[in-house]
Motif scaffolding. Structure first.
Motif, PDB file in Angstrom:
ATOM      1  N   ASN A 191       0.303  -2.365  -5.436  1.00 22.32           N
ATOM      2  CA  ASN A 191       1.732  -2.283  -5.114  1.00 22.32           C
ATOM      3  C   ASN A 191       2.585  -2.165  -6.373  1.00 22.32           C
ATOM      4  OD1 ASN A 191       1.324  -2.334  -2.359  1.00 22.32           O
ATOM      5  ND2 ASN A 191       1.620  -4.546  -2.190  1.00 22.32           N
ATOM      6  N   SER A 237      -5.968 -10.079  -2.401  1.00 22.33           N
ATOM      7  CA  SER A 237      -4.520 -10.198  -2.614  1.00 22.33           C
ATOM      8  C   SER A 237      -4.131  -9.743  -4.017  1.00 22.33           C
ATOM      9  CB  SER A 237      -4.053 -11.631  -2.351  1.00 22.33           C
ATOM     10  OG  SER A 237      -4.703 -12.532  -3.221  1.00 22.33           O
ATOM     11  N   ARG A 258      -4.272  -5.957  -4.018  1.00 28.06           N
ATOM     12  CA  ARG A 258      -3.102  -5.448  -3.292  1.00 28.06           C
ATOM     13  C   ARG A 258      -1.854  -5.534  -4.173  1.00 28.06           C
ATOM     14  NH1 ARG A 258      -3.420  -8.456   0.947  1.00 28.06           N
ATOM     15  NH2 ARG A 258      -4.431  -6.911   2.255  1.00 28.06           N
TER      16      ARG A 258
END
Length: 104
Positions: free
Chosen positions: A18, A11, A14
């Protein structure tokens, strides 16, 4: 050399990825032009061996991209595809400030 163990959550990776894409889009980048195809790479576990110095192999951005697109539509993407993605990410990162932050 002291060996150290570190962990990172998927996470977190990610979110970091992003955030970088968000920054590029905020700069008006909606696509990246691949002006080069070939790059030097160290294959597999050899990239983590410091001694003896491993010999590089030749990678191709166009092949990496086609391989990822095909896997995404015809089979499935797996963790090993991150190596193909890394070639593309390295290219974008190497463009860095010279392209994305130059004065217009």
């Amino acid at each position: 050399m002291t060996k150290k163990t570190e962990t990172v959550k998927l996470s977190e990776l990610r979110n970091l990825t992003n955030a970088i894409f968000d920054e590029l889009e905020n700069l008006g980048q909606s696509q990246i032009y691949l002006r080069h195809d070939y790059y030097w790479s160290f294959v597999g576990q050899k990239r983590y061996e410091i001694e003896p110095t491993p010999k590089p192999s030749l990678g191709q951005l166009y092949d990496d991209l086609e391989f990822l697109r095909t896997a995404n539509t015809e089979t499935r993407l797996t963790a090993s595809h991150l190596c193909n993605l890394a070639g593309l990410f390295n290219y974008i990162g190497d463009l860095g400030n010279q392209v994305f932050y130059e004065e217009k």
